[in-house]
Design an enzyme around this catalytic site. Sequence first.
Site, short mmCIF file in Angstrom:
data_model
loop_
_atom_site.label_atom_id
_atom_site.label_comp_id
_atom_site.label_asym_id
_atom_site.label_seq_id
_atom_site.Cartn_x
_atom_site.Cartn_y
_atom_site.Cartn_z
N ARG A 135 5.90 15.28 -17.16
CA ARG A 135 6.17 14.51 -15.95
C ARG A 135 4.93 13.91 -15.34
O ARG A 135 4.94 12.75 -14.90
CB ARG A 135 6.92 15.39 -14.94
CG ARG A 135 7.33 14.68 -13.65
CD ARG A 135 7.90 13.30 -13.84
NE ARG A 135 8.94 13.23 -14.85
CZ ARG A 135 9.31 12.11 -15.45
NH1 ARG A 135 8.70 10.96 -15.17
NH2 ARG A 135 10.27 12.11 -16.34
N LYS A 170 -3.83 -2.33 -0.52
CA LYS A 170 -2.49 -1.80 -0.29
C LYS A 170 -2.05 -1.05 -1.55
O LYS A 170 -1.22 -1.52 -2.33
CB LYS A 170 -1.54 -2.93 0.06
CG LYS A 170 -1.89 -3.59 1.39
CD LYS A 170 -1.00 -4.79 1.67
CE LYS A 170 -1.41 -5.46 2.98
NZ LYS A 170 -0.60 -6.68 3.26
N LYS A 202 -11.64 -9.42 9.45
CA LYS A 202 -10.25 -9.79 9.71
C LYS A 202 -10.05 -10.11 11.18
O LYS A 202 -10.98 -10.05 11.98
CB LYS A 202 -9.33 -8.65 9.25
CG LYS A 202 -9.51 -8.30 7.77
CD LYS A 202 -8.48 -7.33 7.28
CE LYS A 202 -7.14 -8.01 7.11
NZ LYS A 202 -6.12 -7.13 6.48
N GLU A 231 -11.74 -13.78 7.00
CA GLU A 231 -10.37 -14.28 7.13
C GLU A 231 -10.30 -15.29 8.27
O GLU A 231 -10.78 -15.01 9.39
CB GLU A 231 -9.44 -13.10 7.42
CG GLU A 231 -7.98 -13.49 7.63
CD GLU A 231 -7.15 -12.27 8.01
OE1 GLU A 231 -6.78 -11.51 7.10
OE2 GLU A 231 -6.88 -12.08 9.22
N ASP A 252 -5.48 -17.29 5.72
CA ASP A 252 -4.37 -16.38 5.99
C ASP A 252 -3.17 -17.10 6.57
O ASP A 252 -3.26 -17.73 7.63
CB ASP A 252 -4.83 -15.29 6.96
CG ASP A 252 -3.76 -14.24 7.20
OD1 ASP A 252 -3.15 -13.79 6.21
OD2 ASP A 252 -3.53 -13.88 8.36
#
Length: 313
Positions: A135, A170, A202, A231, A252
């Site tokens: 597994r 992410k 950002k 950004e 963005d």
Amino acid sequence: MSTRITDLTQAEAFVAGAGLSVEALAVIVAEALGEDLGGRGVLPPGTGRGVDVTSVATIPADATATAELVARRPGVVAGLPVAAYVLAVVLEGAEQQPAGGWSVEVLATDGDRVETGDVLVRVHGGTRALLTAERVALNLLTLTSGVATATRAWVDALAGTGTRVRDTRKTTPGLRMLEKYAVRVAGGVNHRMSLADAALVKDNHVIAAGGVVPAYERVRAMFGDLWIQVEVTTAEQAHAVVDAGCTDVLLDNMSLAAMSEIIASLKGRAEFEASGGLTLASAVSVAQTGVDFIAVGAITHSAPILDIAMDLV
């Protein structure tokens, strides 16, 4: 060309040859095996902690078997050195070794397209150990192969445009190294691995610093040797940061027209990446704006696994 592994040292060399950290992988696998065998408090004492109770109860200690890892669906495989390492750790750690030892034969190469029924790995060893390792080996292999399959879809969609797909942070906690590896072997490009190895200014940094240029200049003053990306959400911000010396700009959630205009006016002065709400259907249209990269979080955070199973033969 196949790779045959008969001891843990060879498995570690296989991992290192793929450009992965053996030390980091050892931690990932130890945690995963510990979780599967009741470690770290996931099961109360007295419930068989540390062993595969089903296999121990049903299979003689000296039983041996051969098993194959087989693709159940077509896709792009990634993580074969990882699966081989998991198998090697468990097989070499078994209390009773089979006569003649154990072996793991890897029959495919990471980045290969595979079809339903393709045999990716053939492994021989103690039956209990094979089923104990199954597994964890499959969880990691199906996950990374799913990321590779999703990434290749974007690579194929962008073929011939000059634009490349790039990942994000992410990722699954604890598995970033493996997921970003899968992106690479499928033809994608990695963004920064961590908050420490590159800077991305950002919107919240811009607000905190009082403007896009002050934010960029503060990062450059303190960490000027690192790659710095900024950004932006408007043409004014894009021009301002490029004029300030920024050579990597993230556009963005902009319209195609806005991106095209910015890139045409700043051509040759910076690289540009598009981000926000992008889909495979829109990939070519976005690429036609002239962006160098398309950032796609979905290739890691939303990629379905590639179905791969282990069959005793």
